[in-house]
Design a protein around this motif. Structure first.
Motif: not given
Length: 126
Positions: A12-13, A28-29, A36-37, A51-52
């Motif tokens: 899961t995310v 957001k990049e 990634l932030v 994690d991306s």
């Protein structure tokens, strides 16, 4: 979802929330740092992503699952039409056609525009 220890379940995310406003953080990049932030839309809070992965969809199929085929595909505007085939029942020369996986592999099927008769293309030319 969380397990008994309060940690996210595997696969899961987790949703992330701003510690200042408790609002949802959005991915957001960060192009300058190439990472990634997550950021808050209501304050200046940002956090680096550990994690991306920002979304995951798990699809499970059972071995007995069968793809449903519409019984009457004549009115489906997305299917192509052929005027080069002849219906064996009513002699109309127009049909819709579509491909479907069968036990023999991919097969081409036709359905008469007029009477709805369906048949499988055998590859033979009449």
């Amino acid at each position: 979802m969380e397990n008994a220890e309060g940690a996210p379940q595997t696969g899961t995310v987790p949703l992330r929330f701003c510690p200042n406003s408790n609002d949802l953080l959005y991915p957001k990049e960060d192009r300058q740092n190439k990472r990634l932030v997550y950021f808050c839309r209501n304050c200046d809070f940002t956090a680096a992503a550990s994690d991306s992965c920002v979304h995951r969809r798990t699809i499970s199929h059972s071995a007995s699952e069968i793809t449903a085929v519409l019984h009457d595909v004549r009115t489906d505007p997305t299917l192509p039409h052929s005027k080069d085939v002849q219906c064996a029942l009513c002699d109309t020369k127009e049909a819709v056609f579509f491909s479907q996986t069968t036990t023999e592999g991919m097969s081409l099927f036709f359905q008469c525009i007029s009477c709805g008769h369906k048949w499988k293309d055998t590859g033979s030319v009449a």
